[in-house]
Design a protein around this motif. Sequence first.
Motif, PDB file in Angstrom:
ATOM      1  N   SER A 115       0.918  -1.267  -0.040  1.00 52.27           N
ATOM      2  CA  SER A 115       0.019  -0.165   0.167  1.00 52.27           C
ATOM      3  C   SER A 115       0.981   1.492  -0.118  1.00 52.27           C
ATOM      4  N   VAL A 116       2.089   1.147   0.654  1.00 49.80           N
ATOM      5  CA  VAL A 116       3.143   2.352   0.616  1.00 49.80           C
ATOM      6  C   VAL A 116       4.438   1.738   0.104  1.00 49.80           C
ATOM      7  N   SER A 117       5.285   2.748  -0.109  1.00 48.12           N
ATOM      8  CA  SER A 117       6.595   2.230  -0.563  1.00 48.12           C
ATOM      9  C   SER A 117       7.429   1.778   0.578  1.00 48.12           C
ATOM     10  N   ILE A 118       8.642   0.840   0.421  1.00 51.58           N
ATOM     11  CA  ILE A 118       9.045   0.262   1.585  1.00 51.58           C
ATOM     12  C   ILE A 118       9.768   1.304   2.539  1.00 51.58           C
ATOM     13  N   HIS A 119      10.246   2.417   1.959  1.00 48.84           N
ATOM     14  CA  HIS A 119      10.764   3.502   2.531  1.00 48.84           C
ATOM     15  C   HIS A 119       9.868   4.090   3.553  1.00 48.84           C
ATOM     16  N   THR A 120       8.688   4.381   3.190  1.00 46.16           N
ATOM     17  CA  THR A 120       7.678   4.792   4.153  1.00 46.16           C
ATOM     18  C   THR A 120       7.382   3.717   5.130  1.00 46.16           C
ATOM     19  N   TYR A 121       6.896   2.723   4.466  1.00 49.87           N
ATOM     20  CA  TYR A 121       6.521   1.670   5.579  1.00 49.87           C
ATOM     21  C   TYR A 121       7.466   1.370   6.846  1.00 49.87           C
ATOM     22  N   SER A 122       9.118   1.468   6.423  1.00 48.50           N
ATOM     23  CA  SER A 122       9.965   1.171   7.508  1.00 48.50           C
ATOM     24  C   SER A 122      10.056   2.315   8.390  1.00 48.50           C
ATOM     25  N   HIS A 123       9.729   3.820   7.859  1.00 50.34           N
ATOM     26  CA  HIS A 123       9.736   4.870   8.628  1.00 50.34           C
ATOM     27  C   HIS A 123       8.463   4.799   9.435  1.00 50.34           C
ATOM     28  N   SER A 124       7.354   4.578   9.093  1.00 51.49           N
ATOM     29  CA  SER A 124       6.241   4.443   9.668  1.00 51.49           C
ATOM     30  C   SER A 124       5.873   3.374  10.573  1.00 51.49           C
ATOM     31  N   PHE A 125       5.939   2.293  10.245  1.00 50.99           N
ATOM     32  CA  PHE A 125       5.583   0.913  11.024  1.00 50.99           C
ATOM     33  C   PHE A 125       6.596   0.063  11.749  1.00 50.99           C
ATOM     34  N   LEU A 126       7.979   0.252  11.133  1.00 52.71           N
ATOM     35  CA  LEU A 126       9.110  -0.728  11.709  1.00 52.71           C
ATOM     36  C   LEU A 126       9.019  -0.394  12.998  1.00 52.71           C
ATOM     37  N   HIS A 127       9.029   0.894  13.634  1.00 54.57           N
ATOM     38  CA  HIS A 127       9.296   0.976  14.986  1.00 54.57           C
ATOM     39  C   HIS A 127       8.400   0.303  15.814  1.00 54.57           C
ATOM     40  N   ILE A 128       7.148   0.581  15.475  1.00 59.27           N
ATOM     41  CA  ILE A 128       6.030   0.006  16.398  1.00 59.27           C
ATOM     42  C   ILE A 128       6.096  -1.401  16.347  1.00 59.27           C
ATOM     43  N   ILE A 129       6.593  -2.127  15.237  1.00 63.58           N
ATOM     44  CA  ILE A 129       6.818  -3.509  15.378  1.00 63.58           C
ATOM     45  C   ILE A 129       7.861  -3.934  16.192  1.00 63.58           C
ATOM     46  N   LEU A 130       8.966  -3.195  16.193  1.00 64.22           N
ATOM     47  CA  LEU A 130      10.037  -3.476  17.070  1.00 64.22           C
ATOM     48  C   LEU A 130       9.969  -3.388  18.599  1.00 64.22           C
ATOM     49  N   GLN A 131       9.046  -2.339  18.911  1.00 67.47           N
ATOM     50  CA  GLN A 131       8.416  -2.103  20.179  1.00 67.47           C
ATOM     51  C   GLN A 131       7.786  -3.171  20.774  1.00 67.47           C
ATOM     52  N   ASN A 132       7.071  -3.953  19.963  1.00 72.29           N
ATOM     53  CA  ASN A 132       6.003  -5.093  20.475  1.00 72.29           C
ATOM     54  C   ASN A 132       6.455  -6.449  20.144  1.00 72.29           C
ATOM     55  N   VAL A 133       7.650  -6.638  19.754  1.00 74.61           N
ATOM     56  CA  VAL A 133       8.234  -7.813  19.516  1.00 74.61           C
ATOM     57  C   VAL A 133       8.604  -8.599  20.364  1.00 74.61           C
ATOM     58  N   GLU A 134       8.735  -8.014  21.723  1.00 72.89           N
ATOM     59  CA  GLU A 134       9.205  -8.720  22.860  1.00 72.89           C
ATOM     60  C   GLU A 134       8.134  -8.279  23.884  1.00 72.89           C
ATOM     61  N   HIS A 135       7.156  -8.519  23.259  1.00 76.56           N
ATOM     62  CA  HIS A 135       5.698  -8.623  24.367  1.00 76.56           C
ATOM     63  C   HIS A 135       5.949  -9.789  25.390  1.00 76.56           C
ATOM     64  N   ARG A 136       5.291  -9.571  26.482  1.00 74.44           N
ATOM     65  CA  ARG A 136       5.328 -10.470  27.504  1.00 74.44           C
ATOM     66  C   ARG A 136       4.586 -11.712  27.162  1.00 74.44           C
ATOM     67  N   ASP A 137       3.607 -11.584  26.490  1.00 76.90           N
ATOM     68  CA  ASP A 137       2.769 -12.693  25.935  1.00 76.90           C
ATOM     69  C   ASP A 137       3.589 -13.407  24.905  1.00 76.90           C
ATOM     70  N   SER A 138       3.726 -14.626  25.127  1.00 77.26           N
ATOM     71  CA  SER A 138       4.524 -15.515  23.927  1.00 77.26           C
ATOM     72  C   SER A 138       3.872 -15.335  22.455  1.00 77.26           C
ATOM     73  N   GLY A 139       2.728 -15.502  22.584  1.00 77.37           N
ATOM     74  CA  GLY A 139       1.660 -15.455  21.330  1.00 77.37           C
ATOM     75  C   GLY A 139       1.840 -14.334  20.476  1.00 77.37           C
ATOM     76  N   VAL A 140       1.661 -13.105  21.391  1.00 76.87           N
ATOM     77  CA  VAL A 140       1.711 -11.868  20.729  1.00 76.87           C
ATOM     78  C   VAL A 140       3.078 -11.615  20.192  1.00 76.87           C
ATOM     79  N   SER A 141       4.117 -11.943  21.095  1.00 77.41           N
ATOM     80  CA  SER A 141       5.602 -11.650  20.643  1.00 77.41           C
ATOM     81  C   SER A 141       5.691 -12.425  19.458  1.00 77.41           C
TER      82      SER A 141
END
Length: 771
Positions: A115-141
């Motif tokens: 839906s967006v360029s990979i540059h825009t995606y990494s700028h907008s979405f990547l930080h949110i993904i990295l923040q939640n990838v170590e979630h305490r719930d293993s299923g969410v992580s």
Amino acid sequence: MEPAHGNLFGYIEDLQELTIIERPVRRSLKTPEEIERLTVDEELNDIERAVYLLSSGQDIQGTSVVANLPVLMRLNPAETLRRVLPKIREVLHVAGVEMQLTAAVSFLTILQEESVSIHTYSHSFLHIILQNVEHRDSGVSNAWLETLLAVIETLPKETIRHEILNPLVSKAQLSQTLQSRLVSCKILGKLANKFEAHIIKREILPLVKSLCQDVEYEVRSCMCRQLEHIAQGIGTELTKNVVLPELVELARDEGSSVRLAAFETLVNLLEMFDADDRSQTVLPLVKSFCEKSFKADESILVSLSFHLGKLCNGLYGIFTPEQHLRFLEFYKKLCTLGLQQENGHNDNQIQFQTLEQEKKYISVRKNCAYNFPAMIVFVDPKNFHLELYSTFFCLCHDPEVPVRYTMAVGFYEVAKILNSGVYAIHKELVTLLQDESLEVLDALIGHLPEILELMATGGENSGSESKLLTVPDLIPALTTAEQRAATSLKWRTHEKLLQKYACLPHIISSDQIYYRFLHRMLTIIMTNNVLPVQKAAARTLCVYLRYNRKQEQRHEVIQKLIEQLGQGKSYWNRLRFLDTCEFIMELFSKSFFCKYFFLPVLELTHDPVANVRMKLCYLLPKVKSTLKVPTDKHLLQQLELCIRKLLCQEKDKDVLTIVKRTVLELDRMEISVDAFQKRFYENDLLDQEKEREEHLLLEMEQLEKEKQQNEGRSANISDKMFKKKLKVLQQDIPLLYQELERVLYYNLVMIHSGLVPPAILGMLPFLPVPP
């Protein structure tokens, strides 16, 4: 009066129970205040509604907005990134599991839809993904990690290096949480294919070594499973010097899951090791695994049995004869694991054998069945009967369905490998066809035509003379299998079986098909209650009729089809007659259909049941396409007469609508002949070949009759002449299709290139192909 009082009290008690049941229902209704909070202004646009729900709505409304994020990105990406995504970032800090999982899926969908360029995606979405990838719930992580790994595939190297690799150095440290270190292992495995070998050696391998020596066995096991991906990224030399020593150490780990991971990774990396590494390092480890698997480390037994075929063939070149025999005996032992106790003497062992252990043994034997084709290659197909036939027999007769099912799935592979020695397993084919489990039968019939073809030809293209007459139990087994499928509730298995039985004309004689299978197909069409099964039987019957060599038998079957189906008392049979006629048009020449079935089909225009007349109307365009003018001019007149009668006399509204639509289609067929001349030319050429093949079958029948007449006199000479002529005719049929393909291709090229005037096409049956 007492009974009346008893009934009254009973009614009161029932009413009290009903009021108790109703109370929670009343409590669950929304109050006016709650309804007010859930109400959203209808005048808000999509973006404003999303922002409002994320700001002041309930969790379920916020989750709905997150699920709808890919749609918002498609419709209005700029406003969604500017207004909605920041709100989602805020909400995710305190969101529950359901919203987190929904967000991970939505972010992945946006990436996949681009839906967006990979540059825009990494700028907008990547930080949110990295923040939640170590979630305490293993299923969410794990959900966020899956999204991150997919993002890594598309990101440029520099972004990966700065945003993912550099922070990974601190997150992989022992001071971090267990979840953080597990995530780091999986990310490192993904990064190995994104960078050059020297960068991996300098920046990634130190982290890999550190995680391989982690204090937690979960981390060591996880990192061990990523070594396969890392080895593919760094090449053979570094794998030998860095990865192999780590694997050797992990293979001796105190944790059973770590040892299992090390063993499976070793097997998957066999191709990357040279002969010295295999003989000096890998083989001793494998031998150690095999020895321990029966004694102290049964956890590896299931995995060992699954990978044994790959392992034996991967190490084949370095085995001594003694080692070769040792591994073969080990495989045979696994094939009967859990069955020896039945004939053994240790009753206490049977008493204390747990259900879990029983399941493990079944899995081991199932894996052995899966590896059987590989083990034939290991011992050489020439040695099959001596070395592996008894094992093959045991697996095909195993008491557990999953084992026999796996043997049925792999039966075709076994037959292919044995090639000319395929006859050795014909008894097991009969056994599996008669298996009490329909699952086993369903697995076997997937490749039944190919298996029977190999059996018939002895694994070689030796022509059609070597029919399966030497397998006396095959035909009874095939009929038994069909009857068992017919009496079961699994109609899809029955349908599949009938479809596969269409191969039998190439396997057994025409008489055997006529007396054992053809009439059974007619019975199924008339008595079975499942439409797909009836249609499968109808098509297979038409195939049998197509290859029947006796004109008398063909006429008998045609007569039965017309009398018992086309003129049958049940309208259901008359409908199946129309289905059968459709298959006749597909498989036979136009002249054959016109000669035997054209008029019986038209008779159904007077059928008393509207559904039959309606189905006939749908079929009329195909019926008309079988006519050849002027040869079939009288049939064309009959068709037109029937259509006029339908238009004039039809009283059913639905049928009349179909008739009018069909008339328009038939008119278009006449008008559009010139426009579709090229298509008709191709169809006519195919029809000519069908007709020629039908004539060849008649000639073969005539030759057989001549042979029978000349049996008393000059028997040897006539027999030789007959065999010679018959062989020529039998060879003609496959050659016809090859010639047809060549001629058809040439003609189509000439027509579509515009090199042939339409006038010439009308004069010649086909264009001669230049040598």
